[in-house]
Scaffold this motif. Sequence first.
Motif, PDB file in Angstrom:
ATOM      1  N   VAL A 154      26.590   6.070   9.869  1.00 36.05           N
ATOM      2  CA  VAL A 154      26.246   4.664   9.670  1.00 36.05           C
ATOM      3  C   VAL A 154      26.300   3.963  11.022  1.00 36.05           C
ATOM      4  O   VAL A 154      27.333   3.938  11.677  1.00 36.05           O
ATOM      5  N   GLY A 155      25.178   3.400  11.464  1.00 34.24           N
ATOM      6  CA  GLY A 155      25.137   2.681  12.726  1.00 34.24           C
ATOM      7  C   GLY A 155      25.062   3.620  13.913  1.00 34.24           C
ATOM      8  O   GLY A 155      24.987   4.848  13.789  1.00 34.24           O
ATOM      9  N   GLU A 156      25.072   3.026  15.102  1.00 38.42           N
ATOM     10  CA  GLU A 156      25.020   3.777  16.347  1.00 38.42           C
ATOM     11  C   GLU A 156      26.106   3.283  17.294  1.00 38.42           C
ATOM     12  O   GLU A 156      26.549   2.140  17.210  1.00 38.42           O
ATOM     13  N   ALA A 157      26.522   4.144  18.216  1.00 41.98           N
ATOM     14  CA  ALA A 157      27.553   3.759  19.192  1.00 41.98           C
ATOM     15  C   ALA A 157      27.436   4.669  20.404  1.00 41.98           C
ATOM     16  O   ALA A 157      26.945   5.800  20.311  1.00 41.98           O
ATOM     17  N   ARG A 158      27.891   4.147  21.527  1.00 39.86           N
ATOM     18  CA  ARG A 158      27.935   4.949  22.740  1.00 39.86           C
ATOM     19  C   ARG A 158      29.306   5.632  22.828  1.00 39.86           C
ATOM     20  O   ARG A 158      30.331   4.969  22.773  1.00 39.86           O
ATOM     21  N   PHE A 159      29.295   6.947  22.941  1.00 40.23           N
ATOM     22  CA  PHE A 159      30.529   7.721  22.995  1.00 40.23           C
ATOM     23  C   PHE A 159      30.983   7.881  24.444  1.00 40.23           C
ATOM     24  O   PHE A 159      30.290   7.484  25.375  1.00 40.23           O
ATOM     25  N   GLU A 160      32.171   8.465  24.601  1.00 41.84           N
ATOM     26  CA  GLU A 160      32.731   8.630  25.939  1.00 41.84           C
ATOM     27  C   GLU A 160      31.788   9.440  26.833  1.00 41.84           C
ATOM     28  O   GLU A 160      31.099  10.355  26.362  1.00 41.84           O
ATOM     29  N   GLU A 161      31.771   9.094  28.110  1.00 39.20           N
ATOM     30  CA  GLU A 161      30.865   9.746  29.042  1.00 39.20           C
ATOM     31  C   GLU A 161      31.258  11.195  29.285  1.00 39.20           C
ATOM     32  O   GLU A 161      30.388  12.062  29.435  1.00 39.20           O
ATOM     33  N   ARG A 162      32.564  11.459  29.336  1.00 39.28           N
ATOM     34  CA  ARG A 162      33.044  12.814  29.589  1.00 39.28           C
ATOM     35  C   ARG A 162      33.960  13.264  28.450  1.00 39.28           C
ATOM     36  O   ARG A 162      35.175  13.108  28.511  1.00 39.28           O
ATOM     37  N   PRO A 163      33.395  13.845  27.398  1.00 37.69           N
ATOM     38  CA  PRO A 163      34.251  14.340  26.309  1.00 37.69           C
ATOM     39  C   PRO A 163      35.234  15.384  26.834  1.00 37.69           C
ATOM     40  O   PRO A 163      34.921  16.148  27.759  1.00 37.69           O
ATOM     41  N   GLN A 164      36.407  15.408  26.236  1.00 36.76           N
ATOM     42  CA  GLN A 164      37.450  16.359  26.623  1.00 36.76           C
ATOM     43  C   GLN A 164      37.544  17.427  25.533  1.00 36.76           C
ATOM     44  O   GLN A 164      38.030  17.157  24.433  1.00 36.76           O
ATOM     45  N   LEU A 165      37.051  18.613  25.842  1.00 39.28           N
ATOM     46  CA  LEU A 165      36.975  19.697  24.870  1.00 39.28           C
ATOM     47  C   LEU A 165      37.979  20.797  25.199  1.00 39.28           C
ATOM     48  O   LEU A 165      38.271  21.056  26.366  1.00 39.28           O
ATOM     49  N   ALA A 166      38.487  21.412  24.157  1.00 41.13           N
ATOM     50  CA  ALA A 166      39.370  22.564  24.294  1.00 41.13           C
ATOM     51  C   ALA A 166      39.006  23.584  23.228  1.00 41.13           C
ATOM     52  O   ALA A 166      38.514  23.233  22.148  1.00 41.13           O
ATOM     53  N   VAL A 167      39.245  24.854  23.521  1.00 38.36           N
ATOM     54  CA  VAL A 167      38.949  25.934  22.583  1.00 38.36           C
ATOM     55  C   VAL A 167      40.262  26.597  22.186  1.00 38.36           C
ATOM     56  O   VAL A 167      41.048  27.009  23.043  1.00 38.36           O
ATOM     57  N   LEU A 168      40.489  26.662  20.875  1.00 42.83           N
ATOM     58  CA  LEU A 168      41.667  27.355  20.342  1.00 42.83           C
ATOM     59  C   LEU A 168      41.308  28.825  20.167  1.00 42.83           C
ATOM     60  O   LEU A 168      40.299  29.146  19.523  1.00 42.83           O
ATOM     61  N   THR A 169      42.110  29.716  20.739  1.00 40.67           N
ATOM     62  CA  THR A 169      41.788  31.140  20.727  1.00 40.67           C
ATOM     63  C   THR A 169      42.933  31.967  20.147  1.00 40.67           C
ATOM     64  O   THR A 169      44.089  31.544  20.152  1.00 40.67           O
ATOM     65  N   THR A 170      42.580  33.150  19.668  1.00 44.10           N
ATOM     66  CA  THR A 170      43.556  34.152  19.235  1.00 44.10           C
ATOM     67  C   THR A 170      43.186  35.481  19.872  1.00 44.10           C
ATOM     68  O   THR A 170      42.008  35.740  20.157  1.00 44.10           O
ATOM     69  N   MET A 171      44.168  36.345  20.054  1.00 42.59           N
ATOM     70  CA  MET A 171      43.905  37.628  20.693  1.00 42.59           C
ATOM     71  C   MET A 171      43.109  38.561  19.790  1.00 42.59           C
ATOM     72  O   MET A 171      42.366  39.407  20.263  1.00 42.59           O
ATOM     73  N   GLY A 172      43.267  38.418  18.485  1.00 38.44           N
ATOM     74  CA  GLY A 172      42.490  39.211  17.541  1.00 38.44           C
ATOM     75  C   GLY A 172      41.540  38.335  16.754  1.00 38.44           C
ATOM     76  O   GLY A 172      41.545  37.106  16.879  1.00 38.44           O
ATOM     77  N   ASP A 173      40.697  38.941  15.924  1.00 40.72           N
ATOM     78  CA  ASP A 173      39.739  38.191  15.118  1.00 40.72           C
ATOM     79  C   ASP A 173      39.711  38.745  13.700  1.00 40.72           C
ATOM     80  O   ASP A 173      38.661  39.027  13.139  1.00 40.72           O
ATOM     81  N   ARG A 174      40.913  38.900  13.139  1.00 43.22           N
ATOM     82  CA  ARG A 174      41.067  39.383  11.774  1.00 43.22           C
ATOM     83  C   ARG A 174      41.637  38.267  10.906  1.00 43.22           C
ATOM     84  O   ARG A 174      42.066  37.227  11.418  1.00 43.22           O
ATOM     85  N   PRO A 175      41.669  38.449   9.580  1.00 40.19           N
ATOM     86  CA  PRO A 175      42.226  37.398   8.719  1.00 40.19           C
ATOM     87  C   PRO A 175      43.614  36.926   9.124  1.00 40.19           C
ATOM     88  O   PRO A 175      43.903  35.728   9.068  1.00 40.19           O
ATOM     89  N   VAL A 176      44.486  37.829   9.556  1.00 44.80           N
ATOM     90  CA  VAL A 176      45.823  37.410   9.956  1.00 44.80           C
ATOM     91  C   VAL A 176      45.754  36.514  11.195  1.00 44.80           C
ATOM     92  O   VAL A 176      46.548  35.573  11.343  1.00 44.80           O
ATOM     93  N   ASP A 177      44.790  36.771  12.078  1.00 48.20           N
ATOM     94  CA  ASP A 177      44.614  35.927  13.262  1.00 48.20           C
ATOM     95  C   ASP A 177      44.081  34.557  12.873  1.00 48.20           C
ATOM     96  O   ASP A 177      44.448  33.545  13.486  1.00 48.20           O
TER      97      ASP A 177
END
Length: 317
Positions: free
Chosen positions: A221-244
């Motif tokens: 709904v509507g429009e807006a100007r967002f931050e010029e430099r978004p701050q992104l991070a990636v959450l990681t795990t050493m494995g890629d199985r259901p337990v991870d």
Amino acid sequence: MSVSLATELGVRRLLVAAGQAPSVFNTQPWRFRVVRRESIEVFADPDRRLRISDPRGRNQYVSCGAALFNLRLAVRTAGQRPMVWLLPSPEEEPELLAAVRMAGSLPVPGEYRALYDLIPVRRTSRRPFADHALPHAVRAELRRAAGREGAGLVFLDRHATDDMLDYAAIAEEELARDHDYRAELAAWTMPGPRYDGLPDYVHGPHPLGDPAPVRDFGRQVGEARFEERPQLAVLTTMGDRPVDWLRAGQALQRVLLAAAGHGVSASFLNQPLDLRDMRKRRDPHHRRGHPQMIIRFGYGLPVARSPRRPTAELEAA
């Protein structure tokens, strides 16, 4: 017998806390079962699985992991020590994701009390954030929070952030061309009174300019100007199985609560990961692990909370 599970009020306290966890499209894809008033089990709810965009169930497991962290926190602040088993019976009960047993009384440290009090404060914000960066000390604390749950949190530099925003935009365009994906998304973003899904008031405005730092749910709904430099991070795990994936969910919620304690808001930009899962692709293993969540952090104004299912619906028979 555990004090936490000895009364209906005690059970309700635990379920309320668990049910306030974040989840993919706010599907709240979990159920809980109290066993002999001594332990509580966490189940994946198959009726709330996103069959198109989450064919592996990764997002559902991450969501249930976040609920599990809240459950652990509620047990701990009730003066009990939670003992947790992940995937305790994968062959007999594949939907049973975790069991939490009360294992004796312990004093409650202030750190746990503070995190527990932040459960109702945490929100997902898809609105613009301020243009000032998170302090190094806050970033370090969020990385430690992820590490305590066996995950990593990698903050992206300027170049990597620009690349990630481009990847997200490309993935969103490809997803938008998938009819089944659009139908599934629409089912969880329909307007009207309900206890789950993403109502219009949590979508945020449409960003001016490209690439957008928030996901397009098609009902902004509507429009807006967002931050010029978004701050992104990636959450990681050493494995890629259901337990991870379960560990990733617990780490995610600890990170989000720690962020809320510093007045930091968050939203998610997971389109590249969803497209990867839908297309049955596998990312090459990176030395920092497998990406499980892409998180946008920043300082924003308070926002309304997404709706939650009644507690009575959360307990399995």
